[in-house]
Design an enzyme around this catalytic site. Sequence first.
Site, PDB file in Angstrom:
ATOM      1  N   ARG A  70      11.402  -5.916   5.645  1.00 37.92           N
ATOM      2  CA  ARG A  70      11.359  -4.466   5.380  1.00 37.92           C
ATOM      3  C   ARG A  70      12.309  -3.748   6.348  1.00 37.92           C
ATOM      4  O   ARG A  70      12.394  -4.088   7.532  1.00 37.92           O
ATOM      5  CB  ARG A  70       9.946  -3.933   5.593  1.00 37.92           C
ATOM      6  N   LYS A 113       0.836  -1.215   0.000  1.00 35.61           N
ATOM      7  CA  LYS A 113       0.000   0.000   0.000  1.00 35.61           C
ATOM      8  C   LYS A 113       0.868   1.261   0.000  1.00 35.61           C
ATOM      9  O   LYS A 113       0.669   2.162  -0.803  1.00 35.61           O
ATOM     10  CB  LYS A 113      -0.916   0.042   1.241  1.00 35.61           C
ATOM     11  N   ARG A 140     -10.152   0.978   8.261  1.00 37.90           N
ATOM     12  CA  ARG A 140      -9.865  -0.436   8.483  1.00 37.90           C
ATOM     13  C   ARG A 140     -11.061  -1.155   9.081  1.00 37.90           C
ATOM     14  O   ARG A 140     -11.034  -2.377   9.206  1.00 37.90           O
ATOM     15  CB  ARG A 140      -8.697  -0.581   9.462  1.00 37.90           C
ATOM     16  N   ARG A 173      -0.798  -9.268  12.946  1.00 37.41           N
ATOM     17  CA  ARG A 173      -1.342  -8.190  12.100  1.00 37.41           C
ATOM     18  C   ARG A 173      -2.098  -8.765  10.910  1.00 37.41           C
ATOM     19  O   ARG A 173      -3.139  -8.238  10.513  1.00 37.41           O
ATOM     20  CB  ARG A 173      -0.206  -7.273  11.635  1.00 37.41           C
ATOM     21  N   ARG A 203      10.947  -1.994  11.997  1.00 34.80           N
ATOM     22  CA  ARG A 203       9.744  -1.625  12.755  1.00 34.80           C
ATOM     23  C   ARG A 203       9.448  -2.682  13.814  1.00 34.80           C
ATOM     24  O   ARG A 203       9.470  -3.873  13.526  1.00 34.80           O
ATOM     25  CB  ARG A 203       8.544  -1.530  11.783  1.00 34.80           C
TER      26      ARG A 203
HETATM   27  P1  AP5 Z   1       4.872  -1.539   1.953  1.00 34.02           P
HETATM   28  O1  AP5 Z   1       4.515  -0.757   0.726  1.00 34.02           O
HETATM   29  O2  AP5 Z   1       5.574  -0.835   3.046  1.00 34.02           O
HETATM   30  O3  AP5 Z   1       3.566  -2.325   2.479  1.00 34.02           O
HETATM   31  P2  AP5 Z   1       2.268  -1.804   3.231  1.00 34.02           P
HETATM   32  O4  AP5 Z   1       1.089  -2.461   2.594  1.00 34.02           O
HETATM   33  O5  AP5 Z   1       2.261  -0.309   3.297  1.00 34.02           O
HETATM   34  O6  AP5 Z   1       2.525  -2.486   4.622  1.00 34.02           O
HETATM   35  P3  AP5 Z   1       2.400  -1.985   6.134  1.00 34.02           P
HETATM   36  O7  AP5 Z   1       2.992  -3.117   6.918  1.00 34.02           O
HETATM   37  O8  AP5 Z   1       3.007  -0.635   6.332  1.00 34.02           O
HETATM   38  O9  AP5 Z   1       0.863  -1.916   6.302  1.00 34.02           O
HETATM   39  P4  AP5 Z   1       0.055  -1.988   7.619  1.00 34.02           P
HETATM   40  O10 AP5 Z   1      -1.316  -1.706   7.126  1.00 34.02           O
HETATM   41  O11 AP5 Z   1       0.201  -3.227   8.377  1.00 34.02           O
HETATM   42  O12 AP5 Z   1       0.745  -0.882   8.516  1.00 34.02           O
HETATM   43  P5  AP5 Z   1       0.329   0.601   8.887  1.00 34.02           P
HETATM   44  O13 AP5 Z   1       1.551   1.397   8.941  1.00 34.02           O
HETATM   45  O14 AP5 Z   1      -0.811   1.074   8.063  1.00 34.02           O
HETATM   46  O15 AP5 Z   1       5.746  -2.795   1.467  1.00 34.02           O
HETATM   47  C1  AP5 Z   1       6.275  -3.712   2.413  1.00 34.02           C
HETATM   48  C2  AP5 Z   1       7.681  -4.154   1.968  1.00 34.02           C
HETATM   49  O16 AP5 Z   1       7.567  -4.865   0.723  1.00 34.02           O
HETATM   50  C3  AP5 Z   1       8.652  -3.005   1.725  1.00 34.02           C
HETATM   51  O17 AP5 Z   1       9.937  -3.393   2.146  1.00 34.02           O
HETATM   52  C4  AP5 Z   1       8.627  -2.805   0.187  1.00 34.02           C
HETATM   53  O18 AP5 Z   1       9.863  -2.313  -0.292  1.00 34.02           O
HETATM   54  C5  AP5 Z   1       8.330  -4.217  -0.302  1.00 34.02           C
HETATM   55  N1  AP5 Z   1       7.489  -4.242  -1.512  1.00 34.02           N
HETATM   56  C6  AP5 Z   1       6.360  -3.518  -1.743  1.00 34.02           C
HETATM   57  N2  AP5 Z   1       5.839  -3.843  -2.956  1.00 34.02           N
HETATM   58  C7  AP5 Z   1       6.661  -4.798  -3.488  1.00 34.02           C
HETATM   59  C8  AP5 Z   1       6.649  -5.539  -4.718  1.00 34.02           C
HETATM   60  N3  AP5 Z   1       5.674  -5.368  -5.632  1.00 34.02           N
HETATM   61  N4  AP5 Z   1       7.626  -6.444  -4.919  1.00 34.02           N
HETATM   62  C9  AP5 Z   1       8.604  -6.628  -3.981  1.00 34.02           C
HETATM   63  N5  AP5 Z   1       8.673  -5.965  -2.800  1.00 34.02           N
HETATM   64  C10 AP5 Z   1       7.713  -5.055  -2.562  1.00 34.02           C
HETATM   65  O19 AP5 Z   1      -0.272   0.386  10.371  1.00 34.02           O
HETATM   66  C11 AP5 Z   1       0.573   0.053  11.446  1.00 34.02           C
HETATM   67  C12 AP5 Z   1      -0.255  -0.051  12.716  1.00 34.02           C
HETATM   68  O20 AP5 Z   1      -0.876   1.230  13.013  1.00 34.02           O
HETATM   69  C13 AP5 Z   1      -1.449  -1.018  12.674  1.00 34.02           C
HETATM   70  O21 AP5 Z   1      -1.056  -2.350  12.966  1.00 34.02           O
HETATM   71  C14 AP5 Z   1      -2.361  -0.423  13.767  1.00 34.02           C
HETATM   72  O22 AP5 Z   1      -1.872  -0.737  15.046  1.00 34.02           O
HETATM   73  C15 AP5 Z   1      -2.192   1.068  13.568  1.00 34.02           C
HETATM   74  N6  AP5 Z   1      -3.161   1.607  12.606  1.00 34.02           N
HETATM   75  C16 AP5 Z   1      -2.871   2.180  11.403  1.00 34.02           C
HETATM   76  N7  AP5 Z   1      -3.991   2.554  10.787  1.00 34.02           N
HETATM   77  C17 AP5 Z   1      -5.025   2.214  11.610  1.00 34.02           C
HETATM   78  C18 AP5 Z   1      -6.447   2.332  11.504  1.00 34.02           C
HETATM   79  N8  AP5 Z   1      -7.033   2.871  10.412  1.00 34.02           N
HETATM   80  N9  AP5 Z   1      -7.204   1.868  12.531  1.00 34.02           N
HETATM   81  C19 AP5 Z   1      -6.645   1.344  13.640  1.00 34.02           C
HETATM   82  N10 AP5 Z   1      -5.297   1.184  13.785  1.00 34.02           N
HETATM   83  C20 AP5 Z   1      -4.495   1.625  12.781  1.00 34.02           C
END
Ligand code: AP5
Length: 212
Positions: free
Chosen positions: A131, A18, A92, A168, A157
């Site tokens: 990552r 994402k 979410r 997660r 992280r």
């Molecule tokens: P990346 O693009 O970073 O993936 P992502 O989908 O953004 O993954 P996240 O782990 O950041 O998502 P998340 O939803 O769990 O975390 P968030 O920060 O929102 O890619 C991942 C890796 O793969 C990278 O190294 C990249 O280089 C590689 N990659 C990407 N695409 C690739 C490809 N095509 N081929 C090869 N490699 C690739 O949330 C964190 C925490 O915050 C949650 O757990 C929760 O506690 C809280 N939180 C956030 N939002 C909310 C909400 N709305 N409600 C309640 N709690 C929330």
Amino acid sequence: MSSGGLRLVFVGPPGAGKGTQAKLICEKWGIPQISTGDMLRAAKKAGKLPADLVEKMAQGGLVPDEVVIALIDERTNAEDAKRGFLLDGFPRTVPQADALDTLLAGRGQKLDHVIALEVPGDLLFERAVLRRTDKLTGQIYHLKYKPPPAGADLEHRPDDQEDVVKTRISTYEAMTSELLPHYEKKGLLRRLNGVGTVEEVTARVLGALKTS
Ligand code: AP5
């Protein structure tokens, strides 16, 4: 497109890509990427996130709806979001989705598209656990797919530890069983294959935005 710009949501499990795709799409369309995860991590870094929420994130759970809704309410109302925005990781839950509809409706706005990136569990796990983030620049790397330059000062992280990533992914599966049908019923959802190179996935996203 609703009045005054393009409003997008990216939904997907941890490691789906994402953040990677959101950054590229936002650069192309000139709209801000609004990530609740990034906002919460910034609040933690500034010492402004309450200890119970720091703990909740470290364990792989969701923070309460009202906390993220308040962040989104303020951020989507900022001047740079008037021409549209891409929400990365919000909503979410269905209550978050309903709150978003209400706050947008109050401004005469609505969502244009919801893109769900679909990636199988074993690949998600590998993407999240390997990552790394550059502490200085915030640039995101991957030890296998996008290796960091030699000497970079890297951060792993806390919620990218193996056991937390598993939690997660389960949290996501439980939550999307309601959220995705919610957006499907509204005719806003496009499910896209998130497997492939970054460029291949970007082409799918752009294709979906053109044909939706
Ligand atoms: P990346 O693009 O970073 O993936 P992502 O989908 O953004 O993954 P996240 O782990 O950041 O998502 P998340 O939803 O769990 O975390 P968030 O920060 O929102 O890619 C991942 C890796 O793969 C990278 O190294 C990249 O280089 C590689 N990659 C990407 N695409 C690739 C490809 N095509 N081929 C090869 N490699 C690739 O949330 C964190 C925490 O915050 C949650 O757990 C929760 O506690 C809280 N939180 C956030 N939002 C909310 C909400 N709305 N409600 C309640 N709690 C929330």
